[in-house]
Design an enzyme around this catalytic site. Structure first.
Site, PDB file in Angstrom:
ATOM      1  N   GLU A  10      62.790  65.000 -41.997  1.00 23.83           N
ATOM      2  CA  GLU A  10      63.000  65.166 -43.433  1.00 23.83           C
ATOM      3  C   GLU A  10      61.636  65.365 -44.086  1.00 23.83           C
ATOM      4  OE1 GLU A  10      65.013  61.736 -44.950  1.00 23.83           O
ATOM      5  OE2 GLU A  10      66.636  61.826 -43.481  1.00 23.83           O
ATOM      6  N   HIS A  43      66.065  54.325 -35.207  1.00 21.27           N
ATOM      7  CA  HIS A  43      66.519  54.163 -33.819  1.00 21.27           C
ATOM      8  C   HIS A  43      65.368  54.407 -32.840  1.00 21.27           C
ATOM      9  CE1 HIS A  43      70.779  53.553 -34.436  1.00 21.27           C
ATOM     10  NE2 HIS A  43      70.846  54.602 -35.256  1.00 21.27           N
ATOM     11  N   LEU A  85      81.512  62.025 -41.212  1.00 22.22           N
ATOM     12  CA  LEU A  85      80.099  62.194 -40.862  1.00 22.22           C
ATOM     13  C   LEU A  85      79.556  60.979 -40.118  1.00 22.22           C
ATOM     14  CD1 LEU A  85      77.482  64.036 -41.423  1.00 22.22           C
ATOM     15  CD2 LEU A  85      76.969  62.340 -43.181  1.00 22.22           C
ATOM     16  N   THR A 119      67.780  57.982 -37.817  1.00 20.95           N
ATOM     17  CA  THR A 119      67.331  58.446 -36.501  1.00 20.95           C
ATOM     18  C   THR A 119      65.936  57.929 -36.199  1.00 20.95           C
ATOM     19  OG1 THR A 119      68.688  60.442 -36.641  1.00 20.95           O
ATOM     20  CG2 THR A 119      66.823  60.488 -35.122  1.00 20.95           C
ATOM     21  N   ILE A 122      73.231  58.665 -47.710  1.00 17.83           N
ATOM     22  CA  ILE A 122      74.030  59.884 -47.654  1.00 17.83           C
ATOM     23  C   ILE A 122      75.373  59.670 -48.350  1.00 17.83           C
ATOM     24  CG2 ILE A 122      75.161  61.552 -46.121  1.00 17.83           C
ATOM     25  CD1 ILE A 122      72.907  61.110 -44.129  1.00 17.83           C
ATOM     26  N   ARG A 142      73.190  48.533 -52.645  1.00 16.55           N
ATOM     27  CA  ARG A 142      73.550  49.941 -52.456  1.00 16.55           C
ATOM     28  C   ARG A 142      74.735  50.341 -53.331  1.00 16.55           C
ATOM     29  NH1 ARG A 142      72.539  51.315 -45.976  1.00 16.55           N
ATOM     30  NH2 ARG A 142      70.350  51.929 -46.314  1.00 16.55           N
ATOM     31  N   CYS A 198      75.992  75.583 -32.860  1.00 22.26           N
ATOM     32  CA  CYS A 198      75.303  75.904 -31.601  1.00 22.26           C
ATOM     33  C   CYS A 198      75.367  74.718 -30.645  1.00 22.26           C
ATOM     34  CB  CYS A 198      73.847  76.258 -31.888  1.00 22.26           C
ATOM     35  SG  CYS A 198      72.857  76.568 -30.401  1.00 22.26           S
TER      36      CYS A 198
END
Length: 343
Positions: free
Chosen positions: A64, A43, A264, A40, A175, A200, A107
């Site tokens: 974070e 971006h 996800l 994020t 993640i 990775r 929410c």
């Protein structure tokens, strides 16, 4: 105080002085020690199409983090000055049907820390006490700084029972790698993970992936993962972490009948999947966003207490003054989590 700010509506970030955040009777002021760089944040730094519609400049970035409580409001209980804390970055309304029913992660009026309100890439951050997680057990500061994305991995990986199951993870970003570690720790029989980054995939092997497969080479799709693991009917559990259409389609093609997929990865655009196969194979697909408040946080703490090792996921650490270098490394998308040190 110093803060990393999206100062104007254009690419780039600025390290500058901003006022310390104001707090009310239900708030906690936190001295930030470490922060993690998220996709994020990348971006927003690039100021792409998503960032332009989601963020209003000026904005302090970052969600974070780990820090030390500097002060608490008059109405705050069970949080004390000096406590080591992280924060739930989704701030909810508390009034909608889901919030009132205890399903706060659902929410409809969620505001994101570092997106819809000033965040944690600063010397201090303020949060409502209900969004503060106190680390009651010892935890490494770098790991505590990434409890937010670790929570995404735990929420996704533990959505369906894993004991004895064959698990497929598409996307070996940080993640996805953490999800592989969780799945093995939670009792999966095999954990296969796919990506196009050899670096990775090597990290995924370090955290316990049974098979880490580079799908960029010809003939190395998910069917090859099945073959190498000796699976006869397909994978039981799928964790889609990449947001890539080809990954989701290939995953669906290689699930056992009655298989379950937790998704996800956030696609950039709409894409087609073979819904007929999903129906006739009776595959369950569940979307995952963020963390369950606060069941996921309890699970994270217990997993670490039980010996889960996430150290290989941290592949870079920089002082906050070197944020440009840190962001450049994170943007390469070849390593794990990158940490900024604010101490």
């Amino acid at each position: 105080m110093k803060a990393l700010v999206k100062l104007t509506a254009e690419p780039g970030l600025r390290l500058t002085d901003v006022p310390e955040p104001e707090t009310g009777p239900g708030d906690v002021l936190i001295k930030v020690l470490r922060t993690g760089i998220c996709g994020t944040d990348l971006h927003i730094r690039a100021w792409d199409g998503w960032a332009r519609q989601a963020v209003e400049a000026p904005r302090v970035l970052g969600h974070e983090f780990v820090g030390e409580v500097a002060s608490v409001g008059a109405d705050v209980q069970d949080i004390a000055v000096g406590d080591l804390v992280s924060g739930e970055g989704h701030l909810v309304c508390g009034k909608c049907r889901n919030c009132l029913a205890g399903r706060r992660h659902l929410c409809r009026s969620t505001v994101g820390l570092g997106v819809g309100r000033d965040g944690a890439f600063a010397e201090y951050v303020a949060l409502p006490a209900s969004n503060v997680w106190v680390h009651r057990a010892p935890v490494d500061l770098d790991i505590a700084a990434i409890f937010d994305p670790f929570g995404n991995a735990v929420h996704t990986a533990l959505t369906f029972p894993l004991v004895g199951e064959d698990v497929l993870i598409t996307g070996a970003g940080p993640i996805g790698i953490m999800a592989a570690a969780v799945a093995r720790h939670a009792g999966a029989r095999n954990v296969a993970i796919t990506d196009v980054s050899p670096d990775r995939l090597e990290i995924a092997r370090k955290v316990g992936a049974t098979l880490a497969l580079d799908v960029s080479a010809p003939g190395t799709g998910i069917a090859e993962a099945q073959r190498r693991l000796g699976l006869k009917e397909g994978f039981d559990i799928g964790l889609e972490m990449s947001g890539r259409p080809e990954a989701m389609r290939d995953m669906v093609d290689n699930m056992t009948h009655g298989g379950r997929i937790a998704m996800l990865g956030l696609p950039a655009t709409e894409f087609a999947v073979d819904w007929a196969k999903i129906v006739t194979s009776m595959i369950t697909v569940k979307g995952i966003y963020g963390r369950e408040m606060y069941e996921t946080w309890y699970a994270m703490t217990v997993l670490l207490e039980g010996g889960l090792d996430l150290a290989p996921v941290i592949t870079g650490s920089y002082g906050y003054e070197d944020f440009d270098t840190a962001f450049d490394e994170a943007a390469k998308a070849t390593g794990g989590k990158i940490i900024l040190n604010w101490a």
